[in-house]
Design an enzyme around this catalytic site. Structure first.
Site, short mmCIF file in Angstrom:
data_model
loop_
_atom_site.label_atom_id
_atom_site.label_comp_id
_atom_site.label_asym_id
_atom_site.label_seq_id
_atom_site.Cartn_x
_atom_site.Cartn_y
_atom_site.Cartn_z
N LEU A 59 14.23 -41.43 -28.18
CA LEU A 59 15.58 -41.72 -27.70
C LEU A 59 16.18 -40.56 -26.93
O LEU A 59 17.08 -40.75 -26.12
CB LEU A 59 16.49 -42.07 -28.88
N GLY A 60 15.71 -39.36 -27.20
CA GLY A 60 16.29 -38.20 -26.52
C GLY A 60 15.56 -36.93 -26.89
O GLY A 60 14.96 -36.82 -27.96
N ARG A 61 15.62 -35.98 -25.99
CA ARG A 61 14.97 -34.69 -26.21
C ARG A 61 15.83 -33.62 -25.58
O ARG A 61 16.18 -33.72 -24.40
CB ARG A 61 13.57 -34.69 -25.60
N GLY A 62 16.23 -32.64 -26.37
CA GLY A 62 17.11 -31.61 -25.85
C GLY A 62 16.79 -30.26 -26.44
O GLY A 62 15.75 -30.05 -27.08
N TYR A 64 18.11 -28.84 -28.87
CA TYR A 64 18.30 -28.75 -30.31
C TYR A 64 17.39 -29.68 -31.09
O TYR A 64 17.61 -29.94 -32.26
CB TYR A 64 19.76 -29.03 -30.68
N GLY A 65 16.33 -30.20 -30.46
CA GLY A 65 15.40 -31.06 -31.17
C GLY A 65 15.19 -32.37 -30.45
O GLY A 65 15.64 -32.57 -29.33
N VAL A 67 15.08 -36.83 -30.85
CA VAL A 67 15.57 -37.97 -31.62
C VAL A 67 14.67 -39.16 -31.31
O VAL A 67 14.47 -39.51 -30.15
CB VAL A 67 17.03 -38.31 -31.27
N ASP A 175 30.84 -29.48 -28.29
CA ASP A 175 29.84 -29.97 -27.34
C ASP A 175 30.14 -31.42 -26.94
O ASP A 175 29.24 -32.27 -26.93
CB ASP A 175 28.43 -29.85 -27.91
#
Length: 335
Positions: A59-62, A64-65, A67, A175
């Protein structure tokens, strides 16, 4: 007894002592976590083992880790799982705030957490999309804009979540941006990602480099403006920038190449504003108040919720948001 021996490397003999050899430090789970956890999903409580979690899609990659959208095989429960290394200190703040805000309907629901192979898995409610992906992948390509009544409901949800963090948890988010505001086909709008949230001391926070620089308030960019710290009014600025971006399908500033450009545009330049010819006076005034350069002139969360832009659309609910979002996101729930 120590195990001693000799090894030969390139004709040179070395003595070694197995007991004196450096040992790899074993990663320990924070907060007493284990590779299993008792989760509560939709009122049902069950025990979850990491081995039973099957990744459906990312679902997501940033920074901070990552998802992932995940299915718990024994119960077929679908959830979002955020994976962070135990070496990342933000994971503890993320878990703490997510858990303590679980009774706020405007933040993503926290199910529980477990430990697996040096990582912490935070299990939470899965949503269909974030507002960043919604406008970039769906709205902008089709030249669709979010109508003002839906923008009002989105604003109400975000501000309500931020007010809860401040008044109930004494926390500043730090944020606020479109990628941290989630939506689903049922019309729910929820704030997420509390990894860099900060505890307020006498209503102030001090850490300067926490958060995404594109959404930082002037007082967080210019050291001379924040010698004594900053407060939740900096999140009000971030919220204002976020709402302009969602309303216009475009980030309101030019992309910066260096810190000097950012300082010049955000601190010294004119605050962004909605195009007068396309938006009502009420929403323009609402956003303009959020983007006052002097943080003391920005409204509190209570004042924002009392603004005419929010009050005039008070009858807008989740069903109205769903009627707008569902046809756009379609069957691709992660888009």
């Amino acid at each position: 007894m120590a195990t001693k021996g000799k090894k030969k490397f390139g004709g040179v003999k070395f003595k070694f002592d197995a007991e004196e050899a450096p040992k790899r430090e074993e990663k320990k789970p924070p907060g007493g976590l284990d590779n299993k956890a008792t989760l509560t999903v939709n009122g049902h409580e069950f025990q979850v083992y990491a081995r039973d979690m099957i990744v459906i899609e990312n679902l997501g990659r940033g920074a901070y880790g990552i998802v992932d959208k995940t299915r718990h095989e024994p119960t077929e429960s679908i959830m979002a799982v955020k994976v962070n290394s135990t070496e990342d200190k933000r994971i503890l703040m993320d878990m703490d705030v997510a858990m303590r805000s679980s009774d706020c309907v405007y933040t993503v629901e926290f199910y529980g957490a477990l430990f697996q192979e040096g990582d912490v898995w935070i299990c939470m409610e899965v949503m269909d999309t974030c507002l960043d992906k919604l406008y970039k992948n769906k709205l902008k390509p089709q030249k669709i804009f979010v109508p003002e009544n839906i923008l009002s409901r989105i604003s109400f949800s975000i501000v309500s979540a931020l007010k809860y963090l401040q008044t109930r948890l004494k926390v500043i988010h730090r944020d606020v941006k479109p990628s941290n505001v989630l939506a689903n086909h049922n019309g729910k709008i929820k704030l997420c990602d509390f990894g860099i949230s900060g505890q307020l001391v006498n209503s102030m926070a001090k850490t300067q480099d926490a958060g995404s620089r594109q959404y930082m308030a002037p007082e967080r960019i210019d050291p001379d403006m924040s010698a004594k710290g900053y407060d939740v009014k900096s999140d009000v600025w971030s919220f204002g920038i976020t709402m302009i971006e969602i309303a216009t399908n475009a980030y309101p500033y030019e992309r910066w190449h260096d810190m000097f450009q950012q300082l010049t545009q955000v601190v010294k330049g004119t605050s962004p504003a909605l195009p007068k010819e396309k938006f009502s006076e009420d929403i323009q005034d609402f956003i303009n108040k959020c983007l006052k350069k002097n943080c003391t002139e920005r409204p509190s969360y209570t004042r924002l919720l009392e603004h005419e832009f929010i009050k005039q659309h008070a009858d807008i609910g989740d069903d109205d948001v769903a009627s707008f979002i569902s046809p756009i996101i379609g069957d691709t729930n992660s888009s």
